[in-house]
Design an enzyme around this catalytic site. Structure first.
Site, PDB file in Angstrom:
ATOM      1  N   ALA A  63      10.419-100.316  23.584  1.00  0.00           N
ATOM      2  CA  ALA A  63      10.818-101.714  23.443  1.00  0.00           C
ATOM      3  C   ALA A  63       9.687-102.588  23.967  1.00  0.00           C
ATOM      4  O   ALA A  63       8.803-102.120  24.677  1.00  0.00           O
ATOM      5  CB  ALA A  63      12.081-101.960  24.246  1.00  0.00           C
ATOM      6  N   GLY A 102      13.055 -96.972  23.544  1.00  0.00           N
ATOM      7  CA  GLY A 102      13.591 -97.302  22.226  1.00  0.00           C
ATOM      8  C   GLY A 102      12.912 -96.517  21.112  1.00  0.00           C
ATOM      9  O   GLY A 102      13.510 -96.287  20.053  1.00  0.00           O
ATOM     10  N   GLU A 105      14.705 -93.295  21.116  1.00  0.00           N
ATOM     11  CA  GLU A 105      16.067 -93.551  20.627  1.00  0.00           C
ATOM     12  C   GLU A 105      16.073 -93.718  19.107  1.00  0.00           C
ATOM     13  O   GLU A 105      17.013 -93.309  18.432  1.00  0.00           O
ATOM     14  CB  GLU A 105      16.653 -94.786  21.325  1.00  0.00           C
ATOM     15  CG  GLU A 105      16.974 -94.498  22.800  1.00  0.00           C
ATOM     16  CD  GLU A 105      17.486 -95.716  23.532  1.00  0.00           C
ATOM     17  OE1 GLU A 105      16.746 -96.721  23.559  1.00  0.00           O
ATOM     18  OE2 GLU A 105      18.605 -95.681  24.056  1.00  0.00           O
ATOM     19  N   GLU A 125      13.153 -95.812  30.961  1.00  0.00           N
ATOM     20  CA  GLU A 125      13.832 -97.060  31.349  1.00  0.00           C
ATOM     21  C   GLU A 125      14.179 -97.118  32.828  1.00  0.00           C
ATOM     22  O   GLU A 125      14.105 -98.160  33.473  1.00  0.00           O
ATOM     23  CB  GLU A 125      15.113 -97.249  30.534  1.00  0.00           C
ATOM     24  CG  GLU A 125      14.899 -97.695  29.105  1.00  0.00           C
ATOM     25  CD  GLU A 125      14.603 -96.556  28.142  1.00  0.00           C
ATOM     26  OE1 GLU A 125      14.344 -95.419  28.602  1.00  0.00           O
ATOM     27  OE2 GLU A 125      14.613 -96.820  26.925  1.00  0.00           O
TER      28      GLU A 125
END
Ligand code: NAD
Length: 696
Positions: A63, A102, A105, A125
C-alpha cells in the site's frame, strides 16, 4: 493516472501489468486499473487465464502508506480483490522483487502464485502498528495453516521465495518471470486445474494454539497493540465464516489505524528515513572508501565495535597496550561468535571468515595504512589526547580518526592533531555488536566528507547513524543523566527502587533506573562523583548520597551480587534488600525530607519528563538536527518503547501544554533543575508541537 495498469495478450493468456513506478504501490489508479483489466480479460473470449505482474523492479510492493487517513480514491480495494478472487478465469500472480502487505494480499486473491527465485513476500503491517486489512489475516491461514500464518503476520518478517514455497504461500518458482508464469498458467489451463479460491478453503485450529501463541509473545509484544489484534484476526479466521472474519479484520484494522501506538510506530518508520538527511552534508557528498579499520583498545567496546566491521567483511586490526590485553580481547570476540554458532544462528564457516578479518598488534607502525581508526581506550581525556597525537603521527594523512568516547569533547581530541577536519566521534552503544544505535559526533572542524563517511560506515555495518553535536554526553547520555538523576531524588522523597523501577517498566522501558544501575555497575558513577566532589556547586542539591552509601558497603550491582537489589547466583531477578531500604530512610531523615507516597504516574513524569525538557534544550542548542532524531536515539539506544514513538513524539501526544504545566509545577516544588526549556515555552506559546518544528 491513465496507464497505471495495462492489459495485453499472449496467446490465450491475458497479461495484466501494473505500471506505477517506483514500487507499483497500490494507488487509487492502480486499484481502478486492476478492476478494469480483470473485466477486460473476462470479456475476451480468447482469454483462458490471466497473469498479473509488476513492471520494473518489483511486483506490487504494498500500500502507499502516505495515503492513510486521506479520503479514499479509485475503486475500493476489497471490491477489486473480490473481483479477482471471484473471476471465472484463473489468475496467476507472477511475483518478483517484493510482494508486501497489500501486494501479497492481492496475490492471495489470485488462484495461483508463481515467483522469481529472488522474490520475497511478507505482511509487514504490524511494524507500523497495523494489521493486514485487505483479507490477509483471513486468507493466509486458510492457505498455509494457522501457525505458519501467525508467525508471518505477527513478526511482519519478509520470507524469500524458496521458503515461501515450502510454507505454501507460493506454488511455483521459476527463472523467467513472464514466460515462466505464462507457461505455468497454460499448464494449469491444460490440466483443467481448479479455480482455487482461498476464501473457500477450510481453516481450523485447536483453540489452545492461540492461547499458547499469546503466551509466547507476551514479552516481545508488551505494550504494542497490533500484534495482539493480528492474533485476534487469525483466530477469527479459524472460528468465523469468511465474510464475518473479513468484517472482524476490518474492525480491528480500524482500531489499529486510529491508535496512538500506530501513530507512534509510523512516526518511527518515517523518522528512521529522515535521520540520514543532513542539511549541509548533501546526499552526494563523497565518502572515503574504508578498506581497513584499526581499533585502539580491545576492551568491552573495542571488541564489540570491531565485530561489526568483521561481520561486514572489512579487515580490522586491533591495537592494544600488551599482548595479554590483545589475547584477552580476542578471546572474548571468539567466545561471542562461538555462542552465536552454538545457538545455531551463525554457521561455523561464517564465523571462521569473520575471525579471519582480525589482525592484532601493539605497534602503531602496523596501522599506518588504516583508512579509519576508532579509539576505544579508557574514558580519560589526557589518555585520549595522547592516543590521538600518536595516531596523527603514525597513520597516513588521509585516514579518519574517530573516538568512541561517551561524553568527552571531540574538539579537544582534534586539537592535538594536524587534521581536525578528519576527526569525529563514533559513539557506539554497549553491547556494540548488538545495539543498533550509532551517534556520530560532529566536531567543530569535522568535514562533510568525514561526516558522510562516518554516517555511511555506520549504515554499512547495520547501524542506524544519527548525527549529534559535541556537548557533554552528546544527546543520549546527556538526557539519560536527567533521568537517572531524578530517580535518585525520588528515593529521598519517598520512593523505593522497586516502586520506581516498576512504574518505569510498566510505562514500557525494559527496566527502570536502579535495575539498570545494578546491571551497568554502580562503582563507575561513584568514582566520578568522588573525583568531581570539589567542583560540585554547593547551592545545588546532591542526589548521590544513597548510591554512595550503597557503594561504601561494597555493593556495586550485579557483579558483586548486589547493589540497589540482591541477586541470586546466575539470576538477574532483582530482590529488594532491607539494608538498602534502611539507608534510603536514613538519608531522607538526615536531609530533613518528609517521605511521601508517590503515585506511579508521578514517578513516570519525574523520571521521564527530564528527557523531554533536556531534549528541548538540545534542540535549541542545535545539538540534534530534529526532534525525531532524538526519538530514534532513545528507541534504538535506550529501549524507549517504539509504540510511544520516542520522548519527543510522546511529548506531542501528551500535549506540550500539559507537559509544560507539570514542568512548572516541578520547578516550583522540586527546584531549579526543572526550569522549563525556553524552546518548550516558545512552542506552547505559539500553540505548536515538536512535529511542527520538524516540518519547518
Ligand atoms: P574497557 O576498560 O573495557 O576497555 C578499554 C581498553 O583500552 C582496555 O582493553 C585497555 O587495555 C585499552 N587501552 C588503554 N589504554 C590504551 C592505549 N594507550 N592504547 C591501546 N589500548 C589501550 O573500556 P570500554 O568500556 O570498552 O570503554 C572504552 C571507551 O568506550 C570509553 O571511552 C568509554 O567511555 C566508551 N564507551 C563505553 C561504553 C560502555 O557501555 N562500556 C559505551 C559507549 C562508549
Amino acid at each position: 493516472m491513465p496507464g497505471a495498469v495495462e492489459f495485453s495478450k499472449r496467446g490465450a493468456i491475458g497479461v495484466i501489468t501494473v505500471k506505477n513506478p517506483p514500487v507499483n504501490a497500490l494507488s487509487g489508479a492502480v486499484r481502478t486499473g486492476l478492476g478494469e483489466a480483470v473485466a477486460q480479460g473476462l470479456a475476451d473470449d480468447e482469454v483462458k487465464a490471466m497473469v498479473l505482474l509488476g513492471d520494473g523492479r518489483t511486483f506490487i510492493a504494498g500500500a502507499d502508506i502516505r495515503e492513510f487517513g486521506k479520503p479514499p480514491q479509485g475503486t475500493p480495494f476489497p471490491e477489486v480483490l473480490g473481483a479477482m478472487e471471484n473471476s471465472s478465469k484463473l489468475i496467476v500472480a507472477a511475483i518478483h522483487g517484493t510482494a508486501l502487505g497489500g501486494g501479497l494480499e492481492t496475490a492471495l486473491c489470485c488462484h495461483y502464485r508463481f515467483a522469481a527465485p529472488s522474490a520475497a513476500v511478507g505482511l509487514p503491517e504490524v511494524k507500523l502498528g497495523l494489521l493486514p486489512g485487505a483479507g490477509g489475516t483471513q486468507r493466509l491461514p486458510r492457505l498455509i495453516g494457522v501457525e505458519k500464518a501467525l508467525n508471518l503476520i505477527v513478526s511482519g518478517d519478509f520470507v524469500p521465495a524458496a521458503r515461501a514455497k515450502d510454507m505454501g504461500v507460493v506454488d511455483e518458482i521459476g527463472d523467467d518471470l513472464l514466460d515462466g508464469a505464462i507457461a505455468y498458467a497454460e499448464k494449469l489451463v491444460a490440466e483443467g486445474a481448479e479455480l482455487r479460491k482461498i476464501r473457500d478453503l477450510p481453516c481450523e485450529a485447536d483453540p489452545a494454539v492461540f492461547e499458547n501463541y499469546r503466551k509466547g509473545m507476551a514479552r516481545r509484544a508488551r505494550g504494542f497493540l497490533a500484534p495482539w489484534k493480528c492474533v485476534d484476526c487469525v483466530e477469527a479466521a479459524a472460528t468465523l465464516p469468511f465474510d464475518e472474519g473479513l468484517a472482524k479484520e476490518r474492525e480491528l484494522f480500524q482500531d489499529c489505524v486510529t491508535s496512538p501506538e500506530s501513530a507512534a510506530q509510523r512516526h518511527v518508520f518515517f523518522s528512521e528515513r529522515e535521520v540520514a538527511k543532513i542539511p549541509d552534508v548533501p546526499k552526494d557528498t563523497p565518502m572515503k572508501e574504508i578498506k581497513k579499520v584499526a581499533m585502539i583498545g580491545a576492551g568491552t567496546m573495542g571488541g564489540g565495535i570491531a565485530m561489526n566491521f568483521a561481520n561486514a567483511g572489512i579487515p580490522v586490526q586491533m591495537l592494544e597496550v600488551s599482548e595479554e590485553a590483545l589475547e584477552k580481547g580476542m578471546s572474548i570476540i571468539q567466545r561471542n561468535y562461538q555462542a552465536t554458532v552454538n545457538k545455531g544462528r551463525l554457521a561455523q564457516d561464517k564465523m571462521d571468515q569473520r575471525m579471519a578479518q582480525f589482525t592484532t598488534t601493539t605497534d602503531y607502525a602496523d596501522i599506518a595504512d588504516a583508512d579509519l581508526v576508532i579509539e576505544a581506550v579508557f574514558e580519560e581525556m589526557d589518555l585520549k589526547k595522547k592516543v590521538f597525537a600518536t595516531l596523527d603521527e603514525a597513520v597516513n594523512d588521509e585516514a579518519i580518526l574517530a573516538s568512541n568516547t561517551s561524553t568527552l569533547n571531540i574538539d579537544e581530541m582534534a586539537s592535538v592533531t594536524k587534521r581536525p577536519e578528519k576527526v569525529i566521534g563514533m559513539h557506539f552503544f554497549s553491547p556494540a555488536n548488538v545495539m543498533r544505535l550509532l551517534e556520530v559526533v560532529r566536531g567543530s572542524a569535522s568535514s562533510p566528507e568525514t561526516i558522510a563517511t562516518a554516517m555511511g560506515m555506520g549504515r554499512k555495518v547495520g547501524k542506524i547513524s544519527v548525527l549529534v553535536g559535541n556537548c557533554f554526553g552528546f544527546v543520549g547520555n546527556r538526557m539519560l543523566h536527567g533521568y537517572t538523576g531524578e530517580g535518585s531524588f525520588l528515593l529521598e522523597e519517598g520512593g523505593l527502587p522497586q516502586q520506581v523501577d516498576k512504574a518505569v517498566f510498566d510505562f514500557g522501558l525494559p527496566m527502570g533506573p536502579f535495575q539498570m544501575g545494578d546491571m551497568a555497575g554502580l562503582d563507575i558513577g561513584w568514582r566520578v562523583r568522588k573525583a568531581r566532589a570539589a567542583e560540585r556547586p554547593s547551592n545545588e542539591p546532591y542526589g548521590g548520597t544513597i548510591a554512595d552509601r550503597i557503594c561504601e558497603l561494597g555493593r556495586y550491582g550485579q557483579k558483586t551480587g548486589g547493589g540497589y537489589y540482591d541477586y541470586k547466583e546466575g539470576d538477574r531477578t532483582p530482590i529488594p534488600n532491607a539494608e538498602v531500604e534502611e539507608i534510603i530512610n536514613q538519608v531522607s531523615k538526615e536531609k530533613g525530607i518528609q517521605r511521601q507516597e508517590l503515585s506511579d504516574e508521578e514517578v513516570v513524569k519525574r523520571c521521564l519528563y527530564p528527557l523531554i525538557n533536556i531534549g528541548a534544550q538540545i534542540l535549541d542548542e542545535g545539538m540534534a538536527l530534529r526532534p525525531s532524531d532524538i526519538d530514534i536515539i532513545y528507541i534504538n539506544g535506550y529501549g524507549f518503547p517504539a509504540y510511544r514513538g520516542g520522548p519527543m513524539h510522546w511529548a506531542d501526544a501528551i500535549g506540550l501544554d500539559n507537559v509544560l504545566a507539570d514542568l512548572k509545577r516541578f520547578h516550583a516544588e522540586v527546584g531549579e533543575r526543572w526550569r522549563p526549556a525556553p524552546l518548550l515555552e516558545k512552542l506552547v506559546a505559539e500553540g505548536k508541537t515538536f512535529a511542527d518544528l520538524q516540518a519547518g
